[in-house]
Scaffold this motif. Structure first.
Motif, PDB file in Angstrom:
ATOM      1  N   ALA A 144       0.826  -1.206   0.000  1.00 20.94           N
ATOM      2  CA  ALA A 144       0.000   0.000   0.000  1.00 20.94           C
ATOM      3  C   ALA A 144       0.864   1.261   0.000  1.00 20.94           C
ATOM      4  O   ALA A 144       0.561   2.234  -0.709  1.00 20.94           O
ATOM      5  CB  ALA A 144      -0.926  -0.002   1.212  1.00 20.94           C
TER       6      ALA A 144
ATOM      7  N   ALA B 119      -5.653   2.986   0.833  1.00 25.01           N
ATOM      8  CA  ALA B 119      -4.952   1.704   0.959  1.00 25.01           C
ATOM      9  C   ALA B 119      -3.996   1.656   2.154  1.00 25.01           C
ATOM     10  O   ALA B 119      -4.018   0.671   2.913  1.00 25.01           O
ATOM     11  CB  ALA B 119      -4.222   1.369  -0.337  1.00 25.01           C
TER      12      ALA B 119
ATOM     13  N   SER C  72       2.880  -3.392  -6.480  1.00 23.26           N
ATOM     14  CA  SER C  72       2.160  -2.118  -6.475  1.00 23.26           C
ATOM     15  C   SER C  72       2.260  -1.408  -7.821  1.00 23.26           C
ATOM     16  O   SER C  72       1.288  -0.787  -8.271  1.00 23.26           O
ATOM     17  CB  SER C  72       2.669  -1.222  -5.350  1.00 23.26           C
ATOM     18  OG  SER C  72       4.041  -0.964  -5.487  1.00 23.26           O
TER      19      SER C  72
END
Length: 112
Positions: A8, A100, A77
């Motif tokens: 995140a 997130a 990511s």
């Protein structure tokens, strides 16, 4: 659970770096271009978030495994951002970049 937080943070860092770019093609649809000062702030924030992700991975797994784990979380990511959301759902990126890390931090605190 700290892996989800690292992913995140990496996603939010890449999003900040993406928004800090100057090229007009990197402006999301329906949003104006950013001022140069704001772009500089976003670049700094992006690198700080990536550094926090690195520090988290090193803190959890140590130097050797943590650096490899960090590269894996950055890959995950970046794939989510570049191949999953930018072409198909660019309006979802900004709320997801804010939410997130908060959600991952809450999951980390609750689940351990």
């Amino acid at each position: 659970m700290s892996i989800w937080l690292a992913i995140a943070l990496g996603f939010s860092g890449f999003t900040a770096l993406w928004r800090g770019m100057e090229h007009p093609a990197h402006v999301p649809p329906g949003q104006p271009a950013l001022a140069p000062v704001r772009r500089g702030q976003l670049r700094i924030a992006g690198w700080v978030l990536l550094a926090l992700s690195f520090a988290l991975c090193i803190g959890v797994r140590g130097g050797a495994i943590g650096s490899v784990l960090w590269l894996g979380t950055l890959t995950a990511s970046a794939v989510l951002l570049v191949f999953g959301l930018l072409p198909y759902r660019p309006r979802v990126i900004r709320p997801l970049a804010w939410g997130a890390p908060v959600l991952a931090l809450l999951l980390w605190a609750v689940l351990g």
